[in-house]
Design a protein around this motif. Structure first.
Motif, mmCIF file in Angstrom:
data_model
loop_
_atom_site.group_PDB
_atom_site.id
_atom_site.type_symbol
_atom_site.label_atom_id
_atom_site.label_comp_id
_atom_site.label_asym_id
_atom_site.label_seq_id
_atom_site.Cartn_x
_atom_site.Cartn_y
_atom_site.Cartn_z
ATOM 1 N N ARG A 1 0.871 -1.180 0.000
ATOM 2 C CA ARG A 1 0.000 0.000 0.000
ATOM 3 C C ARG A 1 0.905 1.225 0.000
ATOM 4 N NH1 ARG A 1 -4.174 -0.638 4.853
ATOM 5 N NH2 ARG A 1 -2.345 -1.576 5.829
ATOM 6 N N GLU A 2 0.875 1.975 -1.091
ATOM 7 C CA GLU A 2 1.784 3.103 -1.220
ATOM 8 C C GLU A 2 1.417 4.224 -0.247
ATOM 9 O OE1 GLU A 2 2.128 4.472 -5.193
ATOM 10 O OE2 GLU A 2 3.012 2.600 -5.931
ATOM 11 N N ASN A 3 2.461 4.826 0.303
ATOM 12 C CA ASN A 3 2.297 5.959 1.208
ATOM 13 C C ASN A 3 3.192 7.078 0.678
ATOM 14 O OD1 ASN A 3 3.256 7.666 3.618
ATOM 15 N ND2 ASN A 3 1.494 6.570 4.487
ATOM 16 N N ALA A 4 2.570 8.163 0.231
ATOM 17 C CA ALA A 4 3.310 9.244 -0.423
ATOM 18 C C ALA A 4 4.348 9.873 0.503
ATOM 19 C CB ALA A 4 2.332 10.313 -0.910
ATOM 20 N N ALA A 5 4.006 10.015 1.790
ATOM 21 C CA ALA A 5 4.935 10.654 2.724
ATOM 22 C C ALA A 5 6.186 9.810 2.917
ATOM 23 C CB ALA A 5 4.240 10.889 4.066
ATOM 24 N N SER A 6 6.012 8.500 3.078
ATOM 25 C CA SER A 6 7.163 7.607 3.258
ATOM 26 C C SER A 6 8.038 7.589 2.009
ATOM 27 C CB SER A 6 6.691 6.186 3.574
ATOM 28 O OG SER A 6 6.140 6.100 4.869
ATOM 29 N N MET A 7 7.403 7.539 0.836
ATOM 30 C CA MET A 7 8.164 7.495 -0.404
ATOM 31 C C MET A 7 8.904 8.808 -0.641
ATOM 32 S SD MET A 7 5.746 5.284 -3.005
ATOM 33 C CE MET A 7 7.116 4.923 -4.093
ATOM 34 N N ALA A 8 8.284 9.926 -0.281
ATOM 35 C CA ALA A 8 8.927 11.229 -0.467
ATOM 36 C C ALA A 8 10.163 11.348 0.421
ATOM 37 C CB ALA A 8 7.945 12.353 -0.140
ATOM 38 N N ARG A 9 10.042 10.847 1.657
ATOM 39 C CA ARG A 9 11.200 10.893 2.558
ATOM 40 C C ARG A 9 12.313 9.993 2.042
ATOM 41 N NH1 ARG A 9 9.105 11.295 8.849
ATOM 42 N NH2 ARG A 9 7.536 12.911 8.512
ATOM 43 N N GLY A 10 11.940 8.834 1.526
ATOM 44 C CA GLY A 10 12.929 7.928 0.962
ATOM 45 C C GLY A 10 13.614 8.528 -0.256
ATOM 46 N N CYS A 11 12.843 9.172 -1.112
ATOM 47 C CA CYS A 11 13.385 9.791 -2.318
ATOM 48 C C CYS A 11 14.409 10.860 -1.962
ATOM 49 C CB CYS A 11 12.252 10.390 -3.148
ATOM 50 S SG CYS A 11 12.796 11.144 -4.698
ATOM 51 N N GLU A 12 14.072 11.682 -0.994
ATOM 52 C CA GLU A 12 14.989 12.734 -0.555
ATOM 53 C C GLU A 12 16.272 12.131 0.016
ATOM 54 O OE1 GLU A 12 15.077 16.638 2.439
ATOM 55 O OE2 GLU A 12 13.252 15.442 2.210
ATOM 56 N N ALA A 13 16.122 11.050 0.786
ATOM 57 C CA ALA A 13 17.287 10.392 1.374
ATOM 58 C C ALA A 13 18.178 9.782 0.296
ATOM 59 C CB ALA A 13 16.837 9.305 2.358
ATOM 60 N N GLY A 14 17.565 9.217 -0.752
ATOM 61 C CA GLY A 14 18.331 8.641 -1.844
ATOM 62 C C GLY A 14 19.128 9.698 -2.597
ATOM 63 N N GLN A 15 18.500 10.835 -2.847
ATOM 64 C CA GLN A 15 19.202 11.922 -3.518
ATOM 65 C C GLN A 15 20.365 12.425 -2.662
ATOM 66 O OE1 GLN A 15 15.457 14.254 -4.234
ATOM 67 N NE2 GLN A 15 16.330 14.534 -6.275
ATOM 68 N N ASP A 16 20.107 12.571 -1.369
ATOM 69 C CA ASP A 16 21.149 13.043 -0.454
ATOM 70 C C ASP A 16 22.313 12.072 -0.384
ATOM 71 O OD1 ASP A 16 19.705 15.310 0.135
ATOM 72 O OD2 ASP A 16 18.913 14.561 2.043
ATOM 73 N N ALA A 17 22.017 10.772 -0.428
ATOM 74 C CA ALA A 17 23.082 9.765 -0.335
ATOM 75 C C ALA A 17 24.042 9.867 -1.506
ATOM 76 C CB ALA A 17 22.460 8.354 -0.279
#
Length: 212
Positions: free
Chosen positions: A188-204
């Motif tokens: 079940r997709e959760n936009a908030a969790s995915m957005a935080r993950g996306c930001e973390a991936g870019q930062d990494a």
């Protein structure tokens, strides 16, 4: 800068490995910087080794993390390091090892970057899962967002450098017996969790690029 000087610089960058005392963060930064110089100047592996043109090699990315999402990250990293992703089954048939198929310099750099990002994404995903209890699939949503963030950053570099998988690598893959890996489970997709993950991936990715 003369070609010989560029080659010497790449060699020095590649000497900074974990085995030789560098931290993982340093190793990935040097790998990204060396990759950029190689792509910018069309340097071939055989030039770095002073021998014949580089053959296609298999580089294994050993990891203790056994999560389905690693296949997503595996594919993204391979694409952006001029490699093809192949899962190699162990002799006992119990597990698959992510294997990068490409010119050795590309495949070794890809393995370093993949292993590091996998560990970072897993660690941050577990932390997010503990904190974001309102999302029953918090970990999976976060790490899939993490992969998207990594892809966005790596693809900027790949497009800027016009990186493509070498033809001899493509030809090698066509001759191999391949099988399809199972896709990660539906969540079940959760936009908030995915957005935080996306930001973390870019930062990494950005952190390693800045460190380089």
């Amino acid at each position: 800068m003369e070609r010989k000087s560029i080659i010497d610089k790449i060699k020095k960058l590649r000497e900074h490995s974990v085995e030789r005392g560098a931290t993982e963060a340093e190793a990935i930064a040097f790998a990204l910087k060396a990759q950029k110089l190689i792509a910018d100047n069309g340097i071939e592996e055989w030039e770095l080794e002073g021998g014949e043109p580089d053959e296609v090699a298999r580089v294994y990315a050993e990891t203790k993390i056994r999560r389905a999402w690693l296949r997503l990250l595996f594919s993204v990293v391979a694409k952006n390091f001029r490699c093809r992703p192949v899962l190699t089954t162990t002799a006992d048939g119990k597990r698959d090892i992510p294997t990068f198929l490409g010119h050795r310099s590309d495949a070794e750099a890809a393995a370093i970057v993949f292993t590091h990002l996998l560990e970072v994404g897993h660690k941050l995903g577990k932390r997010h899962e503990d904190d974001f209890y309102t999302d029953p699939d918090a970990y999976e949503n976060f790490v899939r967002g993490f992969v998207c963030g990594v892809a966005m950053e790596l693809e900027k570099q790949a497009e800027a450098l016009m990186l493509t998988v070498p033809q001899d690598v493509e030809d090698h893959v066509r001759k191999m017996p391949l099988r399809n890996a199972p896709a990660p489970r539906r969540i079940r997709e959760n936009a908030a969790s995915m957005a935080r993950g996306c930001e973390a991936g870019q930062d990494a990715v950005r952190a390693r690029r800045i460190a380089g």
